[in-house]
Design a protein around this motif. Structure first.
Motif, mmCIF file in Angstrom:
data_model
loop_
_atom_site.group_PDB
_atom_site.id
_atom_site.type_symbol
_atom_site.label_atom_id
_atom_site.label_comp_id
_atom_site.label_asym_id
_atom_site.label_seq_id
_atom_site.Cartn_x
_atom_site.Cartn_y
_atom_site.Cartn_z
ATOM 1 N N UNK A 100 -0.427 -2.605 10.524
ATOM 2 C CA UNK A 100 0.990 -2.292 10.697
ATOM 3 C C UNK A 100 1.720 -3.338 11.534
ATOM 4 N N UNK A 101 0.956 -4.140 12.261
ATOM 5 C CA UNK A 101 1.552 -5.165 13.117
ATOM 6 C C UNK A 101 0.942 -6.532 12.785
ATOM 7 N N UNK A 102 1.183 -7.025 11.577
ATOM 8 C CA UNK A 102 0.569 -8.298 11.181
ATOM 9 C C UNK A 102 1.188 -9.471 11.937
ATOM 10 N N UNK A 103 0.330 -10.377 12.376
ATOM 11 C CA UNK A 103 0.787 -11.585 13.069
ATOM 12 C C UNK A 103 0.136 -12.801 12.429
ATOM 13 N N UNK A 104 0.565 -13.953 12.863
ATOM 14 C CA UNK A 104 -0.017 -15.185 12.347
ATOM 15 C C UNK A 104 -1.465 -15.375 12.792
ATOM 16 N N UNK A 105 -1.877 -14.638 13.820
ATOM 17 C CA UNK A 105 -3.252 -14.761 14.325
ATOM 18 C C UNK A 105 -4.034 -13.468 14.091
ATOM 19 N N UNK A 106 -3.601 -12.665 13.130
ATOM 20 C CA UNK A 106 -4.371 -11.472 12.762
ATOM 21 C C UNK A 106 -5.652 -11.912 12.054
ATOM 22 N N UNK A 107 -6.817 -11.406 12.486
ATOM 23 C CA UNK A 107 -8.070 -11.816 11.860
ATOM 24 C C UNK A 107 -8.390 -10.972 10.635
ATOM 25 N N UNK A 108 -9.399 -11.384 9.914
ATOM 26 C CA UNK A 108 -9.919 -10.604 8.798
ATOM 27 C C UNK A 108 -10.616 -9.367 9.354
ATOM 28 N N UNK A 109 -10.106 -8.193 9.037
ATOM 29 C CA UNK A 109 -10.601 -6.958 9.658
ATOM 30 C C UNK A 109 -12.064 -6.680 9.312
ATOM 31 N N UNK A 110 -12.471 -6.969 8.080
ATOM 32 C CA UNK A 110 -13.861 -6.736 7.681
ATOM 33 C C UNK A 110 -14.809 -7.626 8.476
ATOM 34 N N UNK A 111 -14.477 -8.896 8.618
ATOM 35 C CA UNK A 111 -15.335 -9.819 9.355
ATOM 36 C C UNK A 111 -15.397 -9.462 10.839
#
Length: 323
Positions: free
Chosen positions: A57-68
């Protein structure tokens, strides 16, 4: 009975204090890990939106891959469970000293702070969560610096895997990923606003992301290269891959709204991916060069000593002939 068993007969006050310190760790650390694991599971799976949902809900340019990232934390908690077993069954004096003097109660504090962060982030108290991460980074850095006196060694591989690995992995993800991502959310540097309208952060905050990612990774690469930190280098590479393969969505429920990574940030991540192993290789080469120079100097000193000894023997023989 504590596994810090004293020898038969009387024990000294110092031995008793060491035994009690280990007993406190055997109680505090497993409880803290259990609390941290339980809190993170509840905040991630039982609550809606949970940790992953709030990240989406709060995507940023430094959001990581959630699965990894999920895989990373799974491995980390498995290692921490192994850490607990080692702590409860420890027999070797060297391992006891590493646990008591190298780790200490600070690792329990780290897990308590991690549990508090999960609660704060789930409650969307992002500034509080950021402060907790920064405090934990300082706490874990102090553990890491203390552990330099007890370096990992092939002679004790279990200590390397169950003591050094979990502390290094936890420090790496907090220092190189979590505080940056959480900070962007706390500063509202997100890709869309709460109403779902596209926000100019996709271009507005590119250079902030580039500067932070580059600065953190350059500092870590230099340090890990100088200190030849193999575990930290591997963790750094994986964490950069979580950024490389992340694709934040402007609309979390619509896969088609995944946004491409800005070119400057993409190039920065790729450069950092190359930088970490290069720094490690350079550190290893530098160490071997110093060792080679040391051996050469030692050989030269030995040769000089032998020549001086031969000259002294010749002078002694000449003096004996004169008499």
């Amino acid at each position: 009975m504590s596994s810090y068993d004293p020898p038969e007969g009387l024990i000294t006050p110092q031995e008793f204090r060491e035994s009690m310190r280990l007993v406190r760790l055997q109680i505090a650390i497993p409880i803290s890990i259990l609390i941290a694991l339980g809190t993170n599971l509840v905040c991630a799976l039982a609550l809606k939106p949970g940790l992953a949902g709030l990240n989406a809900l709060n995507p940023t340019l430094v959001s990581p891959n959630s699965l990894m990232v999920g895989i990373y934390w799974t491995v980390l908690f498995i290692l921490q469970i192994g850490f607990c077993l080692l702590l409860l069954l420890v027999r070797k004096t060297e391992t006891k000293e590493t646990l008591v003097h190298g780790i200490g109660i600070r690792f329990a504090i780290a897990n308590w702070i991690q549990a508090a962060w999960a609660v704060a982030f789930t409650l969307q108290l992002f500034l509080v969560a950021e402060i907790l991460i920064l405090i934990n980074v300082v706490n874990l850095l102090s553990i890491h610096l203390t552990l330099l006196k007890y370096p990992p060694t092939l002679a004790r591989p279990v200590d390397t895997i169950l003591i050094h690995a979990p502390t290094t992995l936890l420090l790496a993800i907090l220092l190189q990923l979590d505080w940056i991502h959480n900070g962007f959310i706390a500063l509202k540097w997100i890709i869309h606003d709460q109403g779902g309208k596209h926000f100019e952060a996709m271009s507005k905050h590119v250079w902030q992301a580039v500067i932070v990612v580059a600065a953190v990774n350059v500092v870590v690469a230099i340090y890990t290269g100088i200190r030849r930190q193999y575990l930290w280098t591997v963790a750094s590479e994986y964490l950069l891959l979580t950024l490389l393969f992340a694709a934040p969505r402007s609309q979390p429920t619509l896969p088609s709204t995944a946004l491409p990574k800005p070119t400057p940030l993409l190039v920065t991540i790729i450069i950092c991916l190359v930088l970490h192993p290069l720094a490690l290789v350079a550190g290893i080469a530098w160490q071997r060069t110093r060792e080679r120079e040391g051996r050469i100097r030692l050989e030269e000193e030995v040769q000089e000593a032998e020549e001086e000894e031969r000259r002294a023997q010749l002078e002694a023989a000449a003096a004996a002939r004169r008499h």
